[in-house]
Design a protein around this motif. Sequence first.
Motif, PDB file in Angstrom:
ATOM      1  N   HIS A  25       1.133  -1.079  -0.298  1.00 42.21           N
ATOM      2  CA  HIS A  25       0.059   0.115   0.183  1.00 42.21           C
ATOM      3  C   HIS A  25       0.430   1.162  -0.254  1.00 42.21           C
ATOM      4  O   HIS A  25       1.796   1.492   0.231  1.00 42.21           O
ATOM      5  N   PRO A  26       0.505   2.476  -0.606  1.00 38.34           N
ATOM      6  CA  PRO A  26       1.215   3.365  -0.840  1.00 38.34           C
ATOM      7  C   PRO A  26       1.825   4.342   0.180  1.00 38.34           C
ATOM      8  O   PRO A  26       2.731   5.142   0.701  1.00 38.34           O
ATOM      9  N   GLN A  27       1.121   3.960   1.325  1.00 39.33           N
ATOM     10  CA  GLN A  27       0.687   5.000   2.596  1.00 39.33           C
ATOM     11  C   GLN A  27       1.388   3.733   3.678  1.00 39.33           C
ATOM     12  O   GLN A  27       1.975   4.728   4.715  1.00 39.33           O
ATOM     13  N   ARG A  28       2.147   2.241   3.624  1.00 34.89           N
ATOM     14  CA  ARG A  28       2.354   1.819   4.144  1.00 34.89           C
ATOM     15  C   ARG A  28       3.852   1.567   4.390  1.00 34.89           C
ATOM     16  O   ARG A  28       4.081   1.548   3.691  1.00 34.89           O
ATOM     17  N   GLN A  29       4.486   1.514   5.505  1.00 35.82           N
ATOM     18  CA  GLN A  29       6.193   1.115   5.536  1.00 35.82           C
ATOM     19  C   GLN A  29       6.276  -0.389   4.941  1.00 35.82           C
ATOM     20  O   GLN A  29       5.411  -0.860   4.734  1.00 35.82           O
ATOM     21  N   ARG A  30       7.195  -0.892   4.356  1.00 33.79           N
ATOM     22  CA  ARG A  30       7.891  -1.217   4.454  1.00 33.79           C
ATOM     23  C   ARG A  30       9.120  -2.327   4.295  1.00 33.79           C
ATOM     24  O   ARG A  30       9.990  -1.618   4.582  1.00 33.79           O
ATOM     25  N   VAL A  31       9.226  -3.715   4.765  1.00 33.73           N
ATOM     26  CA  VAL A  31      10.386  -4.324   4.653  1.00 33.73           C
ATOM     27  C   VAL A  31      10.682  -4.674   4.023  1.00 33.73           C
ATOM     28  O   VAL A  31       9.200  -5.755   3.727  1.00 33.73           O
ATOM     29  N   LEU A  32      11.316  -5.503   4.061  1.00 29.46           N
ATOM     30  CA  LEU A  32      12.294  -6.587   3.036  1.00 29.46           C
ATOM     31  C   LEU A  32      13.144  -7.585   3.322  1.00 29.46           C
ATOM     32  O   LEU A  32      14.414  -6.967   4.174  1.00 29.46           O
ATOM     33  N   LEU A  33      12.940  -8.490   3.964  1.00 29.42           N
ATOM     34  CA  LEU A  33      13.366  -9.635   4.080  1.00 29.42           C
ATOM     35  C   LEU A  33      14.697 -10.416   2.734  1.00 29.42           C
ATOM     36  O   LEU A  33      13.327 -10.901   2.273  1.00 29.42           O
ATOM     37  N   ILE A  34      15.974  -9.984   3.159  1.00 32.49           N
ATOM     38  CA  ILE A  34      16.732 -11.625   2.673  1.00 32.49           C
ATOM     39  C   ILE A  34      16.769 -12.391   3.232  1.00 32.49           C
ATOM     40  O   ILE A  34      17.987 -12.146   3.107  1.00 32.49           O
TER      41      ILE A  34
END
Length: 234
Positions: A107-116
């Motif tokens: 969602h454009p207003q939500r923060q994003r976390v990327l797990l690698i």
Amino acid sequence: MKTSLAMTLPDDCSTRDVAQVLGLAVRSVQLMVDRGELEAWKTPGGHRRIARASVERWLAQRQAGAVVAPGGPPLPDGAVVPGAASPPEKDLGQRVAHSGNRAAPAHPQRQRVLLIEDSTHFQTLVKLLMAHSFPEVDLHVADDGIVGLAMAGELQPDVLIVDILLPGIDGATLIARLRSHPQFQRSRLIVVTSLEPEQRAPYAFALAGLPVVHKPRLVQELPGLLSECLRSVA
């Protein structure tokens, strides 16, 4: 390029020789041996030797299926590592779709976390932690470094959680590239690893100044660190 370099190796290679040709840390090559990806044995003096033929087979298999040259810059929209053959764009897109975006669309207003992270066990553990403590944050998952680079360029995550030891690209090299690239100056990095502190010396060039979570203490330490990182970029 690396295939031709492999031909310069002796028939019986040291771990360091193979690491230099593949552009990986010595520890990563040791783990490849432990996983059975490279054929190796020990001399009477206790030194590990790796068959050059198995290095060539590993390179041939990787080049047939994916770009594996470590150290490439994190370019957006299907990042390609310089000096390596580029896979068809749709193939990388399929890998990204299959590997990573297991959460709901961002969602454009939500923060994003990327797990690698390549371990399904720790992927699941982080997903459970996120669902419990950060339900308002979008989590995306990549299970190898190449897909992780592509997703980082596409998603521009607020926080990246990166394992040191990854297939496809050395995790420390990936971290160093992310830290040096202007595109990711806003993003925060958290490193997770199963390595003990004394085993992390080969990766010190990438880890300096970053929070490092030892996987056995992930449940205790990750939520607090992640909360702090998310607040800092809110």
